[in-house]
Design an enzyme around this catalytic site. Sequence first.
Site, PDB file in Angstrom:
ATOM      1  N   CYS A 194       0.837  -1.202   0.000  1.00  0.00           N
ATOM      2  CA  CYS A 194       0.000   0.000   0.000  1.00  0.00           C
ATOM      3  C   CYS A 194       0.874   1.255   0.000  1.00  0.00           C
ATOM      4  O   CYS A 194       1.546   1.548   0.977  1.00  0.00           O
ATOM      5  CB  CYS A 194      -0.918   0.000   1.213  1.00  0.00           C
ATOM      6  SG  CYS A 194      -1.764   1.563   1.447  1.00  0.00           S
TER       7      CYS A 194
ATOM      8  N   CYS B 102       0.035   4.415   0.054  1.00  0.00           N
ATOM      9  CA  CYS B 102      -0.400   5.532   0.884  1.00  0.00           C
ATOM     10  C   CYS B 102      -0.019   5.369   2.346  1.00  0.00           C
ATOM     11  O   CYS B 102       0.312   6.340   3.006  1.00  0.00           O
ATOM     12  CB  CYS B 102      -1.899   5.755   0.738  1.00  0.00           C
ATOM     13  SG  CYS B 102      -2.889   4.295   1.047  1.00  0.00           S
TER      14      CYS B 102
END
Length: 168
Positions: free
Chosen positions: A50, A52
């Site tokens: 991920c 982010c």
Amino acid sequence: MMDSLYDRDAVRPLWECLRDIGFECVTSPEAVSVALGRPGLTLLFINSVCGCAARSARPGVGLALRHERIPDYMVTVFAGVDREAVEEARSRMPGVPPSSPSVVLFRDGRLLEVISRAEIEMMTPVDLANRLIASFNRHGANRPGPSVPQEKFDAVDFANVCSSSLIR
């Protein structure tokens, strides 16, 4: 055995950076069981592609390990890659929803604290490091830090990539 959702070579930099700062990379349920069952304070990092959250999480845990007192053990499993290992780790966190990345503290195999992806997404690496350092202090971390010498830490690339480029 569950297949990896990601090309193992493509995600290699995402776990090697953790190994380079002192993490033990565990890839099987048996290794997770041993690692989380040891006496002492254990930091578990459930790694993720991920972009982010993991782009703050990896350098954040690295900065926390620069502190003068760190956990006895640092271990990592990789969500979507070593899927059985991650399932075993999550089985040791009853009532905690799956979250990756996440940072978890155990003492003597007992769950103490979880920092979930939702929390990490709202933090900078420094915010996460400060939160972890406070947790290390609160839970009696007594291993002398930092985890690696400064020059080794400075050479680490904490790998910031987008997950869409890594899916098989």
